[in-house]
Design a protein around this motif. Structure first.
Motif, PDB file in Angstrom:
ATOM      1  N   TYR A 191     -22.280 -19.653   3.974  1.00  0.00           N
ATOM      2  CA  TYR A 191     -21.426 -20.803   4.288  1.00  0.00           C
ATOM      3  C   TYR A 191     -21.576 -21.868   3.204  1.00  0.00           C
ATOM      4  CZ  TYR A 191     -25.718 -23.121   6.081  1.00  0.00           C
ATOM      5  OH  TYR A 191     -26.962 -23.665   6.213  1.00  0.00           O
ATOM      6  N   TYR A 212     -21.869 -28.864   8.491  1.00  0.00           N
ATOM      7  CA  TYR A 212     -21.014 -27.688   8.572  1.00  0.00           C
ATOM      8  C   TYR A 212     -20.484 -27.620  10.013  1.00  0.00           C
ATOM      9  CZ  TYR A 212     -19.372 -22.904   7.852  1.00  0.00           C
ATOM     10  OH  TYR A 212     -18.586 -21.774   7.758  1.00  0.00           O
ATOM     11  N   THR A 213     -19.770 -26.577  10.356  1.00  0.00           N
ATOM     12  CA  THR A 213     -19.164 -26.469  11.686  1.00  0.00           C
ATOM     13  C   THR A 213     -20.119 -25.935  12.749  1.00  0.00           C
ATOM     14  OG1 THR A 213     -18.356 -24.240  11.155  1.00  0.00           O
ATOM     15  CG2 THR A 213     -16.861 -26.090  10.728  1.00  0.00           C
TER      16      THR A 213
END
Length: 416
Positions: free
Chosen positions: A308, A272-273
């Protein structure tokens, strides 16, 4: 009018009282601007480096050294690349390939089939210079590469020079388990706490004497760095040390969730970021998880409920709930203790999923033990019903003994 005048005064006061970043000079800046550079005269040099080795003015160490070859009278004859490669683009555990640079200088891989420099690689070299930015956690492989290089250099009478750089989480955070001698590996080679609070140069001094390597070692200290400084206080530009360490704050989060990630029970933001900064899974209730964590009132930390969807890795493409870790005070936080809080809370709230993760393959268990540094940690997770404080206090006496021992290797230049 008077109100505007007061506002201007207030803004001026805030600006003048805003703490300024220090003008820290990495070891490469010190080397090229002092008489230490003349010590390279007549030497054939191998450089262990990667993309993170830049000066304060963002000039690469390789370029700076190469541009002074004729002036000083030395020659760069080989480069050595650690994990993630010379340019930092390769992912964790990917083999790094050897090649010949556009300058005709061979680039030898130290993270593939060969992880130690060989006779052929070191042939004709008089001095090895090491310049790589580390992140301050034992399981990060760059310092292991340094120690392998020191061992091989000592066998052949080759000198080693370490161009020092900041520990990005500062030089005062010491937290986490020690390393069992029987678990020495690429992800942990020396018996120091998981967060050791030392620079690469200090670790080299520690390793050289405590492990009786006895190589001819010189450390070029930084100028302006103090032990209380985190990276964002140095005035230096952060360059991602590897694909999953993108920001100057990521080294704080790596020791908060990296060991947990080896269990493969949750996603830790890799994929993920926000690598290492979030903890989530499809079966977690984010608000409940965050409340349970925050109710412990750990110093310097806060857990925000977070949703997320990872792009790849654990639970890729699935909606996850969990927490985002928020650091409120970098000077007070204990990263590995935060990790043990996360592990213990997951076990308490989600025992079935946690038990399933513990029944993992032998290979994953072996890696968990190597990264954590002790088989006892996994055994405690298996057998103890409440594990947060037993994990945090584990090896406390050994850490205190280490703190005394490490005083012998802390560079005086870095005292606050």
């Amino acid at each position: 009018m008077r109100a505007i005048y007061l506002l201007i005064l207030l803004l001026a006061f805030c600006v003048l009282n805003e703490p300024l970043a220090a003008a820290v000079k990495p070891g490469i800046d010190v080397l090229i601007s002092t008489s230490a550079l003349s010590n390279l005269k007549g030497k054939k040099i191998g450089l262990v480096t990667n993309h993170t080795a830049v000066s304060r003015n963002m000039e690469h160490t390789f370029d700076l050294l190469r541009s002074r070859e004729k002036l000083v009278g030395y020659k760069l004859t080989a480069l050595f690349a650690p994990e993630h490669g010379l340019f930092g683009s390769q992912h964790a555990s990917e083999d790094v390939k050897s090649f010949v640079s556009k300058y005709g200088i061979p680039v030898h891989s130290l993270h593939g089939k060969t992880r130690r420099p060989t006779d052929d690689m070191l042939k004709g070299i008089d001095l090895i210079i090491y310049d790589i930015q580390d992140i301050g956690s034992r399981s990060y492989t760059y310092t292991t590469t340094l120690y392998y290089v020191m061992e091989e250099a000592a066998k052949r009478g080759i000198g080693v020079m370490v161009l020092d750089r900041p520990n990005p989480i500062g030089g005062k955070i010491v937290d986490g388990p020690m390393l069992d001698q029987n678990l020495r590996s690429m992800v942990g080679y020396i018996n120091v706490p998981y967060c050791h609070g030392m620079t690469a140069g200090e670790l080299a001094l520690f390793f050289n004497k405590e492990y009786a390597i006895g190589c001819s070692l010189q450390v070029i200290p930084m100028e302006g760095w103090k032990r209380s400084m985190t990276f964002d206080e140095t005035g230096l530009q952060w360059i991602p040390t590897s694909p999953q360490i993108p920001e100057a704050t990521t080294p704080f989060f790596y020791p908060m969730t990296g060991i947990l990630g080896e269990l493969s029970v949750v996603n830790i933001g890799v994929g993920y970021t926000l690598p290492f900064k979030v903890v989530g899974a499809p079966w977690i209730d984010g608000k409940k998880f965050a409340k349970q964590l925050n109710d412990n009132h750990f110093a310097g930390i806060y857990f925000e409920p977070f949703c997320y969807k990872p792009f790849f890795g654990k639970f890729a493409g699935q909606d996850c709930q969990g927490v985002m870790i928020v650091i409120k005070d970098k000077k007070r936080v204990k990263p590995v203790s935060v990790q043990f809080l996360l592990i213990g809370t997951l076990k308490a709230l989600y025992p079935d999923q946690f038990k399933e993760a513990l029944s993992q393959s032998k290979q994953r268990r072996q890696m968990f033990d190597k990264v954590s540094g002790s088989r006892a940690i996994f055994e405690m997770m298996e057998t103890k019903p409440f594990i947060i404080w037993p994990l945090i206090s584990f090896q406390e006496k050994e850490r205190l003994a280490f703190l005394e021992k490490r005083k012998n290797y802390l560079l005086a230049e870095y005292r606050d």
